[in-house]
Design a protein around this motif. Structure first.
Motif, short mmCIF file in Angstrom:
data_model
loop_
_atom_site.label_atom_id
_atom_site.label_comp_id
_atom_site.label_asym_id
_atom_site.label_seq_id
_atom_site.Cartn_x
_atom_site.Cartn_y
_atom_site.Cartn_z
N VAL A 32 0.88 -1.17 0.00
CA VAL A 32 0.00 0.00 0.00
C VAL A 32 0.91 1.21 0.00
CG1 VAL A 32 -1.78 1.29 1.23
CG2 VAL A 32 -1.81 -1.23 1.25
N LYS A 33 0.89 1.98 -1.05
CA LYS A 33 1.80 3.11 -1.17
C LYS A 33 1.47 4.17 -0.11
CE LYS A 33 3.69 1.11 -4.68
NZ LYS A 33 2.88 -0.12 -4.63
N PRO A 34 2.46 4.92 0.33
CA PRO A 34 2.28 5.86 1.46
C PRO A 34 1.20 6.91 1.22
CG PRO A 34 4.61 5.52 1.03
CD PRO A 34 3.88 4.86 -0.09
N TRP A 35 0.90 7.25 -0.03
CA TRP A 35 -0.09 8.28 -0.33
C TRP A 35 -1.48 7.70 -0.62
CZ3 TRP A 35 4.26 7.15 -3.20
CH2 TRP A 35 4.04 6.39 -4.36
N GLU A 36 -1.61 6.37 -0.56
CA GLU A 36 -2.88 5.75 -0.96
C GLU A 36 -3.94 5.85 0.13
OE1 GLU A 36 -2.61 1.83 -2.56
OE2 GLU A 36 -1.10 2.38 -4.04
N THR A 37 -5.03 6.52 -0.20
CA THR A 37 -6.23 6.56 0.63
C THR A 37 -7.41 6.26 -0.29
OG1 THR A 37 -6.60 8.93 0.23
CG2 THR A 37 -5.20 8.33 2.11
N GLU A 38 -8.62 6.46 0.20
CA GLU A 38 -9.80 6.19 -0.63
C GLU A 38 -9.80 7.06 -1.89
OE1 GLU A 38 -13.09 6.81 1.93
OE2 GLU A 38 -12.93 4.86 2.90
N THR A 39 -9.23 8.25 -1.79
CA THR A 39 -9.26 9.17 -2.93
C THR A 39 -8.16 8.92 -3.95
OG1 THR A 39 -7.86 10.80 -1.81
CG2 THR A 39 -10.25 10.99 -1.48
N PHE A 242 -4.16 17.07 10.90
CA PHE A 242 -3.83 15.73 10.42
C PHE A 242 -3.27 14.85 11.54
CE2 PHE A 242 -3.70 18.52 6.74
CZ PHE A 242 -4.47 17.82 5.83
N GLY A 243 -3.52 15.25 12.77
CA GLY A 243 -3.14 14.43 13.91
C GLY A 243 -1.78 14.73 14.49
N LEU A 244 -1.07 15.73 13.98
CA LEU A 244 0.22 16.09 14.54
C LEU A 244 0.02 16.93 15.80
CD1 LEU A 244 2.28 16.99 11.35
CD2 LEU A 244 2.02 14.77 12.47
N GLU A 245 1.00 16.87 16.69
CA GLU A 245 0.91 17.57 17.97
C GLU A 245 1.37 19.02 17.84
OE1 GLU A 245 2.83 17.23 22.49
OE2 GLU A 245 3.14 15.62 21.01
N SER A 246 0.65 19.93 18.51
CA SER A 246 1.06 21.33 18.54
C SER A 246 2.18 21.51 19.54
CB SER A 246 -0.13 22.22 18.93
OG SER A 246 0.29 23.55 19.15
N ASP A 247 3.09 22.45 19.23
CA ASP A 247 4.15 22.74 20.19
C ASP A 247 3.74 23.84 21.16
OD1 ASP A 247 4.25 25.04 18.66
OD2 ASP A 247 6.42 25.02 18.40
N GLY A 248 2.52 24.35 21.02
CA GLY A 248 2.03 25.40 21.90
C GLY A 248 2.48 26.79 21.50
N ASN A 249 3.25 26.89 20.42
CA ASN A 249 3.76 28.19 19.96
C ASN A 249 3.40 28.46 18.51
OD1 ASN A 249 5.21 29.07 22.38
ND2 ASN A 249 6.56 27.31 21.97
N GLY A 250 2.28 27.92 18.07
CA GLY A 250 1.82 28.18 16.71
C GLY A 250 2.39 27.27 15.65
N THR A 283 -6.04 11.46 7.66
CA THR A 283 -6.74 12.23 6.63
C THR A 283 -8.25 12.04 6.65
OG1 THR A 283 -6.38 10.46 5.01
CG2 THR A 283 -4.72 12.21 5.14
N GLY A 284 -8.78 11.40 7.69
CA GLY A 284 -10.22 11.23 7.81
C GLY A 284 -10.63 9.78 7.86
N GLY A 285 -11.49 9.44 8.85
CA GLY A 285 -11.90 8.05 9.01
C GLY A 285 -10.71 7.18 9.34
N ALA A 286 -10.61 6.04 8.66
CA ALA A 286 -9.48 5.14 8.87
C ALA A 286 -8.33 5.45 7.93
CB ALA A 286 -9.93 3.70 8.69
N ASN A 287 -8.46 6.50 7.13
CA ASN A 287 -7.44 6.82 6.13
C ASN A 287 -6.25 7.55 6.75
OD1 ASN A 287 -8.66 5.94 3.53
ND2 ASN A 287 -10.26 7.39 4.13
N GLU A 288 -5.07 7.24 6.26
CA GLU A 288 -3.87 7.94 6.67
C GLU A 288 -2.82 7.82 5.59
OE1 GLU A 288 -2.85 5.98 10.35
OE2 GLU A 288 -1.63 4.48 9.32
#
Length: 324
Positions: A32-39, A242-250, A283-288
């Motif tokens: 499954v290629k890294p960019w493959e999602t439903e779209t 996209f699920g990444l953590e904020s560093d609290g500084n923007g 990227t939404g639902g079970a997609n990543e």
């Protein structure tokens, strides 16, 4: 003009590479290629900051603000509507770089240079089918225009180049065997390597059509190597969606694999440093999506191996929604 051309060749990774005619290289790719999602769609946008480098004592440092800025947009999407393993994908890249309107930019002052390219390839094994690249350089007084348009049909085994200023294209035969990829696939192919991991290296072969017409070289032996330690990079806080953590500084912080792409040679010359996300983008639902390229750093060198320019690409926008 030499430094302008070297930047474009660095982006293309066509520099002073050495042709290689050894046996075909077999590459393990992600199923499954890294960019493959439903779209089956991904678009990543990068800001470009190009710095002039100067000596400061024993160190080489950036000479103030960027001397040129721009954007790169990389898109992968279906190339047709086939639903079987032979389905075709397409990568498209647009590149624009504008030099600042000041004396500091010299002959490049206020000028904009562009690249547009695309390639189609098999979805499963990523074998290239077609390739196209157009490089447009703004006119500089007293220098020849190195612009060109080149395209290839790998199934037909033919390639065509039209140099800027010429009226008739040149033609060449092009032949690929084994796991050989087209230059326009470079960043997507390396993302799909199953062995892209800390302390690992992957060797692969790359066709560059520019050099095929320039000096008769066609296929190059390349290596991508990942450092043992991962690095944390910071991009815009928009990436927290996209699920990444904020560093609290923007900013959003993302753990990355640090890869180095270079020719596989005793004297490899300048390499590109590519930072691949070690965290999935939700990227939404079970997609990543995975191994998203967060940053690319290119270095150019002059006399005595002194770094003269440093160009940084930083992820600034991302989507897996077509036409978003």
């Amino acid at each position: 003009m030499k430094k302008i051309l070297s930047l474009f060749l660095a982006l293309a990774l066509v520099g002073s590479l050495a042709a290689c005619n050894s046996a075909p290289v077999i590459i393990d790719l992600d199923t499954v290629k890294p960019w493959e999602t439903e779209t089956l769609y991904e678009r990543a946008t990068y800001t470009i900051d190009r710095y002039r480098m100067v000596k400061n004592g024993k160190e080489t440092v950036r000479d103030g603000d960027p001397i040129a800025t721009g954007t790169v947009e990389m898109t992968v999407r279906p190339g047709n509507t086939a639903a079987d393993e032979s389905a075709v994908m397409q990568v498209e890249t647009t590149y624009s770089l504008t030099y600042e309107d000041s004396e500091r930019a010299g002959a490049d002052r206020g000028l904009t240079d562009t690249i547009e390219s695309n390639a189609t390839f098999r979805k499963t094994g990523m074998a290239p089918l077609t390739s196209f690249r157009k490089m447009t350089i703004a006119p500089r007084e007293g220098v020849a225009d190195p612009g060109y348009t080149v395209k290839a049909d790998y199934a037909a085994g033919t390639a065509e180049m039209l140099w800027k200023g010429n009226t008739e294209p040149e033609t060449r035969s092009v032949n690929i065997e084994g796991s050989v990829f087209d230059n326009e696939q470079l960043y997507f192919v390396t993302r799909a390597f199953k062995d892209l991991a800390p302390k690992q290296s992957v060797s692969f072969k790359l066709v560059n059509l520019h050099d095929l017409f320039l000096n008769g070289s066609q296929t190059y032996s390349m290596t991508v190597s990942c450092a043992e330690e991962k690095e944390t990079l910071y991009i815009g806080e928009w990436a927290t969606a996209f699920g990444l953590e904020s560093d609290g500084n923007g900013h959003a912080k993302v753990e990355c694999l640090k890869g180095s792409i270079s020719k596989a040679d005793t004297f490899p010359g300048p390499s590109q440093t590519v930072y691949y996300s070690n965290q999935a983008f939700k990227t939404g639902g079970a997609n990543e999506t995975k191994k998203v390229i967060i940053s690319i750093v290119m270095r150019e060198y002059g006399a005595n191996a002194t770094e003269t320019f440093n160009t940084v690409y930083t992820l600034s926008a991302y989507t897996t929604t077509p036409n978003a």
